[in-house]
Design an enzyme around this catalytic site. Structure first.
Site, mmCIF file in Angstrom:
data_model
loop_
_atom_site.group_PDB
_atom_site.id
_atom_site.type_symbol
_atom_site.label_atom_id
_atom_site.label_comp_id
_atom_site.label_asym_id
_atom_site.label_seq_id
_atom_site.Cartn_x
_atom_site.Cartn_y
_atom_site.Cartn_z
ATOM 1 N N THR A 12 2.877 -37.915 -43.902
ATOM 2 C CA THR A 12 3.668 -36.791 -44.433
ATOM 3 C C THR A 12 4.299 -35.927 -43.345
ATOM 4 O O THR A 12 5.111 -35.060 -43.651
ATOM 5 C CB THR A 12 2.759 -35.887 -45.299
ATOM 6 O OG1 THR A 12 1.594 -35.582 -44.522
ATOM 7 C CG2 THR A 12 2.347 -36.577 -46.583
ATOM 8 N N SER A 37 -3.800 -35.900 -44.571
ATOM 9 C CA SER A 37 -5.071 -35.161 -44.516
ATOM 10 C C SER A 37 -5.752 -35.223 -45.883
ATOM 11 O O SER A 37 -5.159 -35.676 -46.865
ATOM 12 C CB SER A 37 -4.805 -33.700 -44.141
ATOM 13 O OG SER A 37 -4.244 -33.044 -45.257
ATOM 14 N N CYS A 155 7.135 -38.059 -26.215
ATOM 15 C CA CYS A 155 8.578 -38.147 -26.527
ATOM 16 C C CYS A 155 9.498 -37.851 -25.333
ATOM 17 O O CYS A 155 10.583 -38.433 -25.235
ATOM 18 C CB CYS A 155 8.907 -37.223 -27.693
ATOM 19 S SG CYS A 155 8.113 -35.616 -27.601
ATOM 20 N N GLU A 208 2.188 -30.710 -21.831
ATOM 21 C CA GLU A 208 3.338 -31.619 -21.787
ATOM 22 C C GLU A 208 3.660 -32.072 -20.354
ATOM 23 O O GLU A 208 3.969 -33.239 -20.108
ATOM 24 C CB GLU A 208 4.550 -30.917 -22.406
ATOM 25 C CG GLU A 208 5.698 -31.822 -22.737
ATOM 26 C CD GLU A 208 5.527 -32.542 -24.080
ATOM 27 O OE1 GLU A 208 4.432 -32.478 -24.664
ATOM 28 O OE2 GLU A 208 6.496 -33.166 -24.522
ATOM 29 N N HIS A 248 15.751 -34.686 -27.034
ATOM 30 C CA HIS A 248 15.272 -34.040 -25.806
ATOM 31 C C HIS A 248 16.240 -34.345 -24.658
ATOM 32 O O HIS A 248 16.579 -35.512 -24.403
ATOM 33 C CB HIS A 248 13.892 -34.596 -25.420
ATOM 34 C CG HIS A 248 12.776 -34.173 -26.334
ATOM 35 N ND1 HIS A 248 12.917 -33.265 -27.355
ATOM 36 C CD2 HIS A 248 11.461 -34.543 -26.344
ATOM 37 C CE1 HIS A 248 11.745 -33.094 -27.967
ATOM 38 N NE2 HIS A 248 10.852 -33.867 -27.374
HETATM 39 P P1 NAP Z 1 3.020 -33.055 -38.025
HETATM 40 O O1 NAP Z 1 4.398 -32.919 -38.553
HETATM 41 O O2 NAP Z 1 2.202 -31.834 -37.856
HETATM 42 O O3 NAP Z 1 2.220 -34.104 -38.988
HETATM 43 C C1 NAP Z 1 0.822 -34.288 -38.892
HETATM 44 C C2 NAP Z 1 0.355 -35.349 -39.898
HETATM 45 O O4 NAP Z 1 -1.060 -35.515 -39.753
HETATM 46 C C3 NAP Z 1 0.587 -34.982 -41.370
HETATM 47 O O5 NAP Z 1 0.817 -36.144 -42.107
HETATM 48 C C4 NAP Z 1 -0.774 -34.396 -41.781
HETATM 49 O O6 NAP Z 1 -1.038 -34.531 -43.179
HETATM 50 C C5 NAP Z 1 -1.706 -35.306 -41.019
HETATM 51 N N1 NAP Z 1 -3.023 -34.714 -40.816
HETATM 52 C C6 NAP Z 1 -3.333 -33.432 -40.440
HETATM 53 N N2 NAP Z 1 -4.681 -33.286 -40.364
HETATM 54 C C7 NAP Z 1 -5.227 -34.490 -40.697
HETATM 55 C C8 NAP Z 1 -6.553 -34.969 -40.799
HETATM 56 N N3 NAP Z 1 -7.600 -34.182 -40.541
HETATM 57 N N4 NAP Z 1 -6.753 -36.252 -41.155
HETATM 58 C C9 NAP Z 1 -5.703 -37.082 -41.415
HETATM 59 N N5 NAP Z 1 -4.404 -36.681 -41.347
HETATM 60 C C10 NAP Z 1 -4.189 -35.398 -40.973
HETATM 61 O O7 NAP Z 1 3.014 -33.776 -36.598
HETATM 62 P P2 NAP Z 1 4.104 -34.819 -35.958
HETATM 63 O O8 NAP Z 1 5.170 -34.086 -35.254
HETATM 64 O O9 NAP Z 1 4.456 -35.786 -37.008
HETATM 65 O O10 NAP Z 1 3.231 -35.481 -34.814
HETATM 66 C C11 NAP Z 1 2.223 -36.454 -35.069
HETATM 67 C C12 NAP Z 1 1.733 -37.028 -33.751
HETATM 68 O O11 NAP Z 1 2.816 -37.681 -33.081
HETATM 69 C C13 NAP Z 1 1.199 -35.986 -32.762
HETATM 70 O O12 NAP Z 1 0.145 -36.554 -32.002
HETATM 71 C C14 NAP Z 1 2.383 -35.728 -31.870
HETATM 72 O O13 NAP Z 1 2.007 -35.250 -30.597
HETATM 73 C C15 NAP Z 1 2.978 -37.130 -31.772
HETATM 74 N N6 NAP Z 1 4.388 -37.159 -31.417
HETATM 75 C C16 NAP Z 1 5.279 -36.353 -32.027
HETATM 76 C C17 NAP Z 1 6.621 -36.400 -31.635
HETATM 77 C C18 NAP Z 1 7.690 -35.546 -32.251
HETATM 78 O O14 NAP Z 1 8.829 -35.569 -31.716
HETATM 79 N N7 NAP Z 1 7.421 -34.838 -33.343
HETATM 80 C C19 NAP Z 1 7.004 -37.295 -30.645
HETATM 81 C C20 NAP Z 1 6.063 -38.122 -30.038
HETATM 82 C C21 NAP Z 1 4.764 -38.035 -30.440
HETATM 83 P P3 NAP Z 1 -0.893 -33.310 -44.248
HETATM 84 O O15 NAP Z 1 0.563 -33.265 -44.638
HETATM 85 O O16 NAP Z 1 -1.756 -33.754 -45.370
HETATM 86 O O17 NAP Z 1 -1.355 -32.071 -43.566
#
Ligand code: NAP
Length: 369
Positions: A12, A37, A155, A208, A248
């Site tokens: 999500t 989650s 990223c 970072e 970025h």
């Molecule tokens: P995000 O938008 O905050 O999404 C987090 C996801 O994890 C949501 O689906 C959330 O579900 C779920 N979650 C939260 N707590 C959980 C739990 N206890 N158990 C299982 N699922 C859980 O974060 P994001 O930006 O997508 O980033 C996700 C990962 O990718 C991070 O490690 C981030 O550093 C990495 N990343 C991100 C980017 C970027 O550009 N955004 C780039 C490279 C890497 P709910 O909706 O149910 O809360």
């Protein structure tokens, strides 16, 4: 060809939504399982997710039920290929459980990127590092049934390393100085509060700079037996959050081990086609593309090159401190996250590393583990 069933952990979130977008019509993979989650488990995806992408949420995905975020308790069969987009703390707990259940966990998180036997991979840069899987998948805690974790970099590291790799191969790299301007979508949803970022620049992104420095060294390092020898180069990063939605931008200065002319550098970038002929669906024809415009690359204009998978370089000029300087731009949630993981899965499929998942190791391997 029958498509392989895949699951998405963290489906999500910002990266999870990109996974849905990139995998919905994928020729090799079919989304069969979604988890997030405990707050979301049991709801339909349409109820649980605040869809933020420019393409519509596919109706069949909206109707899927979010499953518990553990390998057990799934209605029906758990797919053996799991894409994971979880915060590092959550990933640290959950990803090994899926690997132990015999899954290939293709992770975006930083939790295991620097672990010695976990491949940190950009397919155009260091696909040979995937050999580490053999050692990892026979670990006792992985259950000896073929499961493993493969990661893609942070990223901002991905864009930088794509631009550096062709230069490292031809001229060697002695030192790198990089300053990033990173989009808000990189902080997940809802991310940085609007009052902190509008009309502003935040010169700090937790952990970072450290990630960029160490991950670049591992990615450009050399596979030696069952470990990676880190690149012998100095990398110094300054990371900033700016009020850009996606993409970025990074200003880079480099010192090379062998002197190179402007023409040689441009040739190294344009001739960099390591995946040519492999027909991976998500691989761009040109992973590093030079734009000669005086004011390019720019996030709004260039982030979607190669369907968001190309790193655009520009403004190549001599540097009075090091040898050369340039700007590189890449899409942070496509090339920098979900697209990177999907490309990792495609190269794993090509190399036959998705074929023996969930299969118990032979007794000889189990004893070695
Ligand atoms: P995000 O938008 O905050 O999404 C987090 C996801 O994890 C949501 O689906 C959330 O579900 C779920 N979650 C939260 N707590 C959980 C739990 N206890 N158990 C299982 N699922 C859980 O974060 P994001 O930006 O997508 O980033 C996700 C990962 O990718 C991070 O490690 C981030 O550093 C990495 N990343 C991100 C980017 C970027 O550009 N955004 C780039 C490279 C890497 P709910 O909706 O149910 O809360």
């Amino acid at each position: 060809m029958e498509r392989r069933k895949v699951g998405i952990l963290g489906a999500t979130g910002m990266v999870g939504q990109r996974f849905i977008q990139l995998l919905s019509n994928h020729p090799w993979f079919e989304i069969a399982w979604l988890a997030a989650s405990d707050r979301s488990a049991g709801k339909t995806y349409g109820e649980a997710c605040r869809w933020k992408l420019e393409t519509p949420l596919p109706a069949n995905i909206a109707a899927m039920t979010i499953q518990p975020n553990v390998p057990e308790g799934t209605v029906g069969e758990l797919p053996k290929i799991i894409f994971a987009a979880l915060d590092a703390d959550v990933a640290r707990e959950l990803e090994p459980k899926f690997a132990a259940a015999g899954c290939a966990v293709i992770s975006n998180s930083s939790a295991f990127r620097m672990v010695a036997d976990v491949p940190l991979v950009i397919p155009e840069v260091n696909a040979d590092h995937l050999a580490l899987i053999e050692a990892q998948s026979t670990r006792k805690e992985n259950g000896g049934n073929g499961g493993y974790i493969v990661t893609n970099p942070n990223c901002s590291t991905i864009g930088l390393v794509l631009a550096l790799k062709p230069l490292a191969d031809r001229f060697g790299i002695e030192s790198v100085f990089v300053t990033t301007m990173q989009a808000v979508s990189g902080a997940g949803y809802p991310g940085v509060p609007s009052l902190d970022i509008l009309g502003n620049v935040v010169p700090f992104i937790k952990n970072e700079e450290e990630k960029m420095e160490e991950e670049a060294s591992k990615l450009l390092g050399r596979l030696s037996g069952a470990k990676i020898e880190m690149l012998d180069a100095k990398v110094s990063a300054h990371c900033n959050r700016v009020a850009v939605e996606d993409g970025h931008t990074e200003c880079v200065s480099i010192k090379l081990r062998t002197k190179a002319t402007r023409e040689q550098i441009l040739a190294a970038w344009s001739e960099f086609e390591p995946l040519r002929g492999k027909h991976l669906p998500t691989a761009p024809a040109q992973p590093v593309e030079f734009d000669g415009g005086a004011d390019r690359p720019q996030p709004r204009l260039d982030r979607m090159r190669g369907r968001g998978m190309t790193a655009t370089v520009g403004r190549l000029r001599e540097c009075s401190l090091l040898d050369w300087k340039f700007v590189v731009l890449s899409h942070n949630t496509i090339r920098g996250a979900a697209g990177a993981a999907v490309l990792n899965a495609e190269i794993l499929a090509l190399l036959g590393k998705l074929d023996k998942l969930g299969v118990a190791a032979t007794p000889a391997v189990a004893v070695m583990a």
